[in-house]
Write an enzyme that holds these catalytic residues in place. Structure first.
Site, PDB file in Angstrom:
ATOM      1  CE  LYS A  40      -4.280   1.681   1.896  1.00 51.21           C
ATOM      2  NZ  LYS A  40      -4.650   2.141   0.595  1.00 51.21           N
ATOM      3  N   GLY A  45       6.303   0.745   5.850  1.00 55.91           N
ATOM      4  CA  GLY A  45       7.201  -0.166   5.136  1.00 55.91           C
ATOM      5  C   GLY A  45       7.284   0.131   3.653  1.00 55.91           C
ATOM      6  CB  CYS A  46       4.671   0.668   1.113  1.00 52.29           C
ATOM      7  SG  CYS A  46       3.901  -0.964   1.333  1.00 52.29           S
ATOM      8  CB  THR A  47       6.883   5.316   2.939  1.00 51.66           C
ATOM      9  OG1 THR A  47       5.483   5.518   2.719  1.00 51.66           O
ATOM     10  CG2 THR A  47       7.626   6.625   2.766  1.00 51.66           C
ATOM     11  CB  ALA A  50       8.569   3.879  -2.438  1.00 50.56           C
TER      12      ALA A  50
END
Length: 151
Positions: A40, A45-47, A50
């Site tokens: 998401k 974690g995804c930030t 990325a």
């Protein structure tokens, strides 16, 4: 059935951050590619993942590779995510989860979260690495290690 090391990445299409149709054939069989699936936009974690790809993006382009992020978030969500963190690579919106299904990306945490899996393929589209791990930072290291071996 999930893709395995040695399989060829199948052709797929999806909308990119600008709402344009991205056709994987523009990169497959032309250059190495890193395709990473993440749960998401704009979550911790995804930030981290990325931004790690962003911070080392020049290393990937130096090795001739294209980086593509895929999640089921909307185009509008991707636009905010890209703008907020100045992400220089392609993000694809897989709202119907067709690409995730095509690759056979598993779910994580007892099926509660979409999986975090990174695929590295050579310039012929042959998968050389599948890294399935919830730890966001390790994906970048593993992808770069594999690219350095093939370039």
């Amino acid at each position: 059935m999930a893709l395995k090391v040695g399989d060829k990445i199948p052709r797929f299409t999806a909308k990119d951050t600008n709402g344009n149709i991205f056709d994987s054939s523009i990169v497959l069989n032309k250059k190495p590619v890193v395709i990473y699936f993440y749960p998401k936009d704009d979550t911790p974690g995804c930030t981290t993942q990325a931004c790690s790809f962003r911070d080392q993006y020049e290393d990937f382009t130096y090795l001739g590779a294209e980086v593509i992020g895929v999640s089921s978030d909307s185009i509008a969500s991707h636009q905010k995510f890209v703008s907020k963190y100045k992400l220089p690579f392609i993000l694809l919106s897989d709202e119907d989860k067709n690409i995730r299904k095509l690759f056979g990306v598993p779910t994580a945490l007892f099926g509660l979260l979409p999986g975090r899996v990174t695929y590295v393929a050579d310039e012929n589209g042959i998968i050389l690495l599948i890294f399935d791990n919830l730890s966001a930072k390790i994906h970048i290291e593993k992808a770069l290690e594999m690219l350095k071996k093939i370039v």
